[in-house]
Design a protein around this motif. Structure first.
Motif, PDB file in Angstrom:
ATOM      1  N   TRP A  88      -0.585  -6.338   4.038  1.00 50.54           N
ATOM      2  CA  TRP A  88      -1.146  -4.832   3.980  1.00 50.54           C
ATOM      3  C   TRP A  88      -2.054  -4.331   4.708  1.00 50.54           C
ATOM      4  CZ3 TRP A  88      -0.034  -1.849  -0.901  1.00 50.54           C
ATOM      5  CH2 TRP A  88       1.099  -2.701  -1.598  1.00 50.54           C
ATOM      6  N   GLU A 126      -4.422  -3.118  -3.974  1.00 49.97           N
ATOM      7  CA  GLU A 126      -4.201  -1.887  -4.420  1.00 49.97           C
ATOM      8  C   GLU A 126      -5.197  -0.878  -4.030  1.00 49.97           C
ATOM      9  OE1 GLU A 126      -4.787   1.394  -6.984  1.00 49.97           O
ATOM     10  OE2 GLU A 126      -6.493  -0.306  -6.902  1.00 49.97           O
ATOM     11  N   THR A 129      -5.107   0.704  -0.616  1.00 50.36           N
ATOM     12  CA  THR A 129      -4.180   1.961  -0.514  1.00 50.36           C
ATOM     13  C   THR A 129      -4.897   3.193  -0.549  1.00 50.36           C
ATOM     14  OG1 THR A 129      -3.619   2.083  -2.784  1.00 50.36           O
ATOM     15  CG2 THR A 129      -2.179   0.887  -1.669  1.00 50.36           C
ATOM     16  N   GLU A 189      -3.684  11.636  -1.566  1.00 48.05           N
ATOM     17  CA  GLU A 189      -3.158  10.728  -2.433  1.00 48.05           C
ATOM     18  C   GLU A 189      -2.035  11.387  -3.244  1.00 48.05           C
ATOM     19  OE1 GLU A 189      -2.087   7.284  -4.022  1.00 48.05           O
ATOM     20  OE2 GLU A 189      -3.761   7.548  -2.509  1.00 48.05           O
ATOM     21  N   VAL A 193       1.971  10.391  -3.278  1.00 45.56           N
ATOM     22  CA  VAL A 193       2.753   9.969  -4.531  1.00 45.56           C
ATOM     23  C   VAL A 193       4.224  11.088  -4.229  1.00 45.56           C
ATOM     24  CG1 VAL A 193       3.020  10.703  -6.904  1.00 45.56           C
ATOM     25  CG2 VAL A 193       0.989   9.605  -5.916  1.00 45.56           C
ATOM     26  N   LYS A 196       6.478   9.554  -1.875  1.00 47.66           N
ATOM     27  CA  LYS A 196       7.301   8.323  -2.342  1.00 47.66           C
ATOM     28  C   LYS A 196       8.012   8.636  -3.232  1.00 47.66           C
ATOM     29  CE  LYS A 196       5.245   5.512  -5.447  1.00 47.66           C
ATOM     30  NZ  LYS A 196       4.096   4.315  -6.134  1.00 47.66           N
ATOM     31  N   ASN A 209       8.725  -3.586  -4.111  1.00 51.19           N
ATOM     32  CA  ASN A 209       7.288  -3.077  -3.867  1.00 51.19           C
ATOM     33  C   ASN A 209       7.380  -1.788  -2.894  1.00 51.19           C
ATOM     34  OD1 ASN A 209       4.662  -3.037  -3.554  1.00 51.19           O
ATOM     35  ND2 ASN A 209       4.588  -5.189  -2.793  1.00 51.19           N
ATOM     36  N   ASP A 211       5.173   0.317  -2.573  1.00 52.83           N
ATOM     37  CA  ASP A 211       4.169   0.769  -2.061  1.00 52.83           C
ATOM     38  C   ASP A 211       3.594   0.016  -0.834  1.00 52.83           C
ATOM     39  OD1 ASP A 211       3.244   2.610  -4.071  1.00 52.83           O
ATOM     40  OD2 ASP A 211       2.710   1.108  -5.494  1.00 52.83           O
ATOM     41  N   TYR A 212       4.260  -1.212  -0.687  1.00 59.81           N
ATOM     42  CA  TYR A 212       3.984  -1.966   0.536  1.00 59.81           C
ATOM     43  C   TYR A 212       4.748  -1.199   1.598  1.00 59.81           C
ATOM     44  CZ  TYR A 212       4.365  -5.630   3.715  1.00 59.81           C
ATOM     45  OH  TYR A 212       4.217  -6.299   4.972  1.00 59.81           O
ATOM     46  N   LEU A 214       5.443   1.800   1.966  1.00 60.19           N
ATOM     47  CA  LEU A 214       4.926   3.318   2.019  1.00 60.19           C
ATOM     48  C   LEU A 214       3.613   3.196   2.952  1.00 60.19           C
ATOM     49  CD1 LEU A 214       5.479   6.040   1.234  1.00 60.19           C
ATOM     50  CD2 LEU A 214       3.571   5.690  -0.510  1.00 60.19           C
ATOM     51  N   ARG A 218       1.440   5.860   5.169  1.00 55.61           N
ATOM     52  CA  ARG A 218      -0.119   6.144   4.741  1.00 55.61           C
ATOM     53  C   ARG A 218      -0.748   6.098   6.056  1.00 55.61           C
ATOM     54  NH1 ARG A 218      -2.210   5.896  -0.233  1.00 55.61           N
ATOM     55  NH2 ARG A 218      -1.078   5.415  -1.975  1.00 55.61           N
TER      56      ARG A 218
END
Length: 246
Positions: A88, A126, A129, A189, A193, A196, A209, A211-212, A214, A218
């Motif tokens: 990450w 987390e 992020t 943020e 969202v 995503k 996963n 979020d990874y 994404l 970011r």
């Protein structure tokens, strides 16, 4: 103060004495604010001797937040510190590089958060992020971990030097290059969202996963320095795509 607009954010600190030493570092470098995120224990009396007289007002004005998102919500630039790399933790900045970004943000009148993790383990996946950029302080491989207050002092020292050296054109100082105010962390943020959800609808993000996967998005948007009208346009695009897909 030299670093007006900067706040030091200490996440899940274990020892109030380290908060006191961080307050001393802030006072030394002209940083006006400390915010604690879910500290294990916060005892001003134990922190006070380490803060020295110059740091007492910082301790008096410490703010405590329940989570990192709330702590950095008003900042346009959020820099997290990490000793670990890979996974990450990509596109890491050196302290000097990060400090130049901080100085430029301050000249534009933006707020900045410098985020430091718990003494024993640093920021988790987390938590990073919520950081637009990540910074690592180079050390000898045999002793890679720094005391929390040492890390705070080093980062603020670099930022103070960068602020002193900053000489931006008048048009940029007045925000003429930006087309409105910068997007803050809370708005970014919200955009992440929405992005995503849109990418999941398009089956672009998949697996267990998202979020990874994404994270490159970011990092891209954190470098873009979005202004409010650009944020509005991107949020509108995400809504329209989701609407078309039903």
């Amino acid at each position: 103060m030299l670093l007006d607009g900067v706040q030091v954010v200490l996440v899940k600190t274990r020892f109030p004495e380290n908060i006191g030493m961080a307050a001393r570092a802030c006072a030394n470098m002209g940083c006006p604010g400390i915010r604690l995120v879910d500290p294990e224990r916060w005892d001003r009396e134990k922190a006070a001797p380490l803060a020295t007289p110059k740091g007492q007002s910082l301790l008096d004005n410490v703010l405590v937040s329940p989570d990192l998102a709330k702590a950095v919500a008003a900042s346009s630039l959020v820099l997290g510190t990490t000793a670990r790399t890979g996974g990450w933790r990509q596109a890491l900045l050196a302290p000097g590089q990060a400090a130049r970004e901080v100085a430029a943000a301050l000249v534009r009148g933006e707020n900045v958060s410098l985020v430091f993790g718990p003494e024993d383990r640093g920021l988790n996946n987390e938590e990073i992020t919520h950081c637009q950029r990540l910074v690592t302080i180079p050390t000898d491989a045999a002793a890679s971990s720094l005391n929390l207050a040492q890390a705070v002092l080093l980062m603020l020292y670099e930022c103070a030097n960068a602020v002193r050296a900053t000489r931006l054109p008048d048009a940029e100082k007045n925000g003429a290059s930006g087309g409105g105010r910068a997007v803050n962390a809370e708005e970014q943020e919200r955009l992440m969202v929405a992005l995503k959800e849109m990418l999941l609808s398009l089956d672009y993000l998949h697996g267990d996963n998202p979020d990874y996967f994404l994270m490159p998005w970011r990092r891209m948007f954190s470098r873009a320095g979005l202004r409010r009208h650009e944020y509005d346009a991107l949020m509108g695009l995400c809504r329209q795509v989701r609407h078309k897909l039903g």
